[in-house]
Design a protein around this motif. Structure first.
Motif, PDB file in Angstrom:
ATOM      1  N   GLU A  29       1.068  -1.242  -0.246  1.00 40.74           N
ATOM      2  CA  GLU A  29      -0.531   0.114  -0.177  1.00 40.74           C
ATOM      3  C   GLU A  29       1.148   1.523   0.261  1.00 40.74           C
ATOM      4  OE1 GLU A  29      -2.446  -0.249   3.152  1.00 40.74           O
ATOM      5  OE2 GLU A  29      -3.406  -1.959   2.301  1.00 40.74           O
ATOM      6  N   LEU A  30       1.980   1.121   0.268  1.00 43.99           N
ATOM      7  CA  LEU A  30       3.003   2.480   0.278  1.00 43.99           C
ATOM      8  C   LEU A  30       3.408   2.067  -0.782  1.00 43.99           C
ATOM      9  CD1 LEU A  30       4.742   1.572   3.909  1.00 43.99           C
ATOM     10  CD2 LEU A  30       3.084   3.425   3.396  1.00 43.99           C
ATOM     11  N   GLN A  31       2.961   3.358  -1.298  1.00 40.00           N
ATOM     12  CA  GLN A  31       3.578   3.607  -2.644  1.00 40.00           C
ATOM     13  C   GLN A  31       4.566   4.022  -3.159  1.00 40.00           C
ATOM     14  OE1 GLN A  31       0.880   5.891  -5.038  1.00 40.00           O
ATOM     15  NE2 GLN A  31       1.854   4.874  -6.900  1.00 40.00           N
ATOM     16  N   GLU A  32       6.159   4.010  -4.004  1.00 45.53           N
ATOM     17  CA  GLU A  32       7.245   4.602  -3.862  1.00 45.53           C
ATOM     18  C   GLU A  32       7.205   5.558  -4.676  1.00 45.53           C
ATOM     19  OE1 GLU A  32      10.519   2.738  -3.745  1.00 45.53           O
ATOM     20  OE2 GLU A  32      10.147   0.730  -2.977  1.00 45.53           O
ATOM     21  N   ASN A  33       7.696   6.404  -4.215  1.00 35.90           N
ATOM     22  CA  ASN A  33       8.257   7.973  -4.973  1.00 35.90           C
ATOM     23  C   ASN A  33       8.497   7.810  -6.315  1.00 35.90           C
ATOM     24  OD1 ASN A  33       7.129   8.677  -2.198  1.00 35.90           O
ATOM     25  ND2 ASN A  33       8.872   8.720  -1.595  1.00 35.90           N
ATOM     26  N   SER A  34       8.338   8.875  -7.081  1.00 40.38           N
ATOM     27  CA  SER A  34       9.060   8.533  -8.099  1.00 40.38           C
ATOM     28  C   SER A  34       9.828   9.418  -8.128  1.00 40.38           C
ATOM     29  CB  SER A  34       8.167   8.747  -9.619  1.00 40.38           C
ATOM     30  OG  SER A  34       7.627  10.562  -8.753  1.00 40.38           O
ATOM     31  N   LEU A 154      20.103   6.902   2.030  1.00 36.39           N
ATOM     32  CA  LEU A 154      19.023   7.006   1.615  1.00 36.39           C
ATOM     33  C   LEU A 154      18.342   5.831   2.287  1.00 36.39           C
ATOM     34  CD1 LEU A 154      18.052   8.224  -1.954  1.00 36.39           C
ATOM     35  CD2 LEU A 154      18.451   9.713  -0.248  1.00 36.39           C
ATOM     36  N   LYS A 155      17.730   6.319   3.538  1.00 42.05           N
ATOM     37  CA  LYS A 155      16.914   4.856   4.357  1.00 42.05           C
ATOM     38  C   LYS A 155      15.214   4.841   4.253  1.00 42.05           C
ATOM     39  CE  LYS A 155      19.341   4.402   7.973  1.00 42.05           C
ATOM     40  NZ  LYS A 155      20.206   3.021   8.522  1.00 42.05           N
ATOM     41  N   PHE A 156      14.591   6.075   3.098  1.00 47.66           N
ATOM     42  CA  PHE A 156      13.137   5.568   3.263  1.00 47.66           C
ATOM     43  C   PHE A 156      12.593   6.147   1.890  1.00 47.66           C
ATOM     44  CE2 PHE A 156       8.613   5.999   4.280  1.00 47.66           C
ATOM     45  CZ  PHE A 156       8.574   4.364   4.230  1.00 47.66           C
ATOM     46  N   ASN A 157      11.908   5.820   0.810  1.00 42.82           N
ATOM     47  CA  ASN A 157      11.808   6.371  -0.130  1.00 42.82           C
ATOM     48  C   ASN A 157      10.254   6.286  -0.324  1.00 42.82           C
ATOM     49  OD1 ASN A 157      11.505   8.718  -2.134  1.00 42.82           O
ATOM     50  ND2 ASN A 157      13.180   7.289  -3.844  1.00 42.82           N
ATOM     51  N   LYS A 158       9.665   6.586   0.105  1.00 42.93           N
ATOM     52  CA  LYS A 158       7.831   6.004  -0.356  1.00 42.93           C
ATOM     53  C   LYS A 158       6.677   6.642   0.362  1.00 42.93           C
ATOM     54  CE  LYS A 158       8.835   1.344  -0.811  1.00 42.93           C
ATOM     55  NZ  LYS A 158       8.217  -0.458   0.233  1.00 42.93           N
ATOM     56  N   ALA A 159       5.618   6.747   0.245  1.00 45.27           N
ATOM     57  CA  ALA A 159       4.614   7.528   1.291  1.00 45.27           C
ATOM     58  C   ALA A 159       4.506   9.057   0.757  1.00 45.27           C
ATOM     59  CB  ALA A 159       4.151   6.967   1.566  1.00 45.27           C
ATOM     60  N   TYR A 246      14.524   9.643  12.030  1.00 39.71           N
ATOM     61  CA  TYR A 246      13.824   9.403  10.789  1.00 39.71           C
ATOM     62  C   TYR A 246      12.767   8.486  10.600  1.00 39.71           C
ATOM     63  CZ  TYR A 246      16.882   5.735  10.719  1.00 39.71           C
ATOM     64  OH  TYR A 246      17.427   4.742  11.017  1.00 39.71           O
ATOM     65  N   VAL A 247      11.862   8.846  10.136  1.00 42.62           N
ATOM     66  CA  VAL A 247      10.594   7.773   9.477  1.00 42.62           C
ATOM     67  C   VAL A 247      10.188   6.416   8.164  1.00 42.62           C
ATOM     68  CG1 VAL A 247       8.529   7.656   9.113  1.00 42.62           C
ATOM     69  CG2 VAL A 247       9.332   9.310  10.218  1.00 42.62           C
ATOM     70  N   THR A 248      10.373   5.730   8.746  1.00 40.85           N
ATOM     71  CA  THR A 248      10.551   4.350   7.866  1.00 40.85           C
ATOM     72  C   THR A 248       9.016   3.738   8.071  1.00 40.85           C
ATOM     73  OG1 THR A 248      10.825   2.459   8.955  1.00 40.85           O
ATOM     74  CG2 THR A 248      13.173   4.219   7.814  1.00 40.85           C
ATOM     75  N   ASP A 249       9.000   1.992   7.269  1.00 41.37           N
ATOM     76  CA  ASP A 249       7.391   1.757   7.703  1.00 41.37           C
ATOM     77  C   ASP A 249       7.451   0.624   8.909  1.00 41.37           C
ATOM     78  OD1 ASP A 249       9.248  -0.349   6.094  1.00 41.37           O
ATOM     79  OD2 ASP A 249       8.489  -1.173   4.393  1.00 41.37           O
TER      80      ASP A 249
END
Length: 293
Positions: A29-34, A154-159, A246-249
């Motif tokens: 559900e957590l969409q990858e950022n373009s 980079l740690k997270f690149n979604k939503a 920082y935030v991740t899923d």
């Protein structure tokens, strides 16, 4: 094996597949950022007096830059935040590469100032040669060796979130160098850096602190938080949310640098708190609604 046993095993298998599928669906559900990135690496060294027989300074930058195919507004905000958090107050019209090269040049400029100190130390040693103080004043070439590295990971690149950590290492002589980690999350919807106060009211901080201590204790396999003090931690009562997060899923990760809450030998200490535990403490209308249902 009885027929009932076969039925039980079959049901367990089907339930397991269903459980895994649900978990995969939840993650997807957590969409990858373009947003895609290119690497930017610079590594240089310089010797005192440009003499390769003398001490040297070594610097390495390992960075990432968003590719130009990123949406113009998002590209601008990412670059702006990267530039500020990496290099401080800067001319935003300059590219990341130009700023990185300027950073390296300034590092070597400051290192060159050691030449005057080097000559002064050498002169002091000459004056003490033959005396009882000779050993005290004898310069060690290695004490002028400097080292610096900066890495943007980079740690997270979604939503609509982009989380990253800037790792820095500095050695300027002495017993050891110093590592520092600075953590950031960009909210791509508005281009702003996420702050601790965006997520929690002040009156929730004690409870957040308790969760951080709980997870640090768990990571160290101790049952009582106070046992951490026997491992090199300072007073556990003084471990508090420091805003370096920082935030991740997986949740929110707080990071503590050497000497923040423990002895240098323990290095960088992190604590990741799952959203399920933080949910009751988050502000209404917080920026992480995609993660906390």
């Amino acid at each position: 094996m009885s027929f009932n046993k076969y039925i039980q095993l079959a049901l367990a298998f089907v339930f397991g597949i269903f459980f895994i599928s649900c978990n995969k669906a939840k993650t997807s559900e957590l969409q990858e950022n373009s947003i895609q990135f290119d690497s930017l690496v610079i590594q240089k060294e310089k010797h005192l007096f440009n003499d390769t027989s003398k001490a040297n300074a070594n610097i390495e930058l390992k960075l990432v830059v968003p590719k130009p195919n990123t949406s113009k507004n998002i590209l601008s905000e990412i670059e702006k935040n990267f530039k500020v958090t990496l290099f401080g107050t800067v001319d935003f019209s300059k590219s990341m590469k130009d700023l990185a090269n300027g950073y390296v040049e300034n590092y070597f400029k400051e290192y060159k100032a050691l030449e005057a100190i080097y000559l002064k130390d050498q002169e002091a040693y000459k004056q003490k040669q033959g005396s009882q103080e000779e050993d005290i004043y004898e310069p060690m070439e290695s004490s002028y060796d400097y080292q610096h590295s900066t890495e943007l990971e980079l740690k997270f690149n979604k939503a609509n979130l982009l989380s990253y950590v800037i790792h820095r290492y500095d050695y300027t002589g002495g017993a050891h160098g110093m590592n520092t980690d600075s953590c950031y999350t960009i909210v791509l919807n508005n281009g702003k850096l996420l702050k601790q106060e965006d997520l929690f009211d002040e009156d929730a901080m004690d409870q957040v602190a308790a969760l951080i201590v709980k997870h640090i204790a768990k990571d160290n396999k101790v049952t009582q938080a106070e046992e951490l003090e026997e491992l090199g931690y300072f007073s556990v009562k003084e471990i508090y949310p420091n805003g370096n997060l920082y935030v991740t899923d997986k949740g929110i990760t707080w990071s503590y640098n050497p000497y923040d809450i423990a002895a240098y030998a323990l290095g960088t200490i992190t604590a990741t708190i799952p959203f399920a535990e933080l949910k009751p403490l988050l502000k209404p209308n917080h920026p992480l609604t995609a993660f906390v249902k």
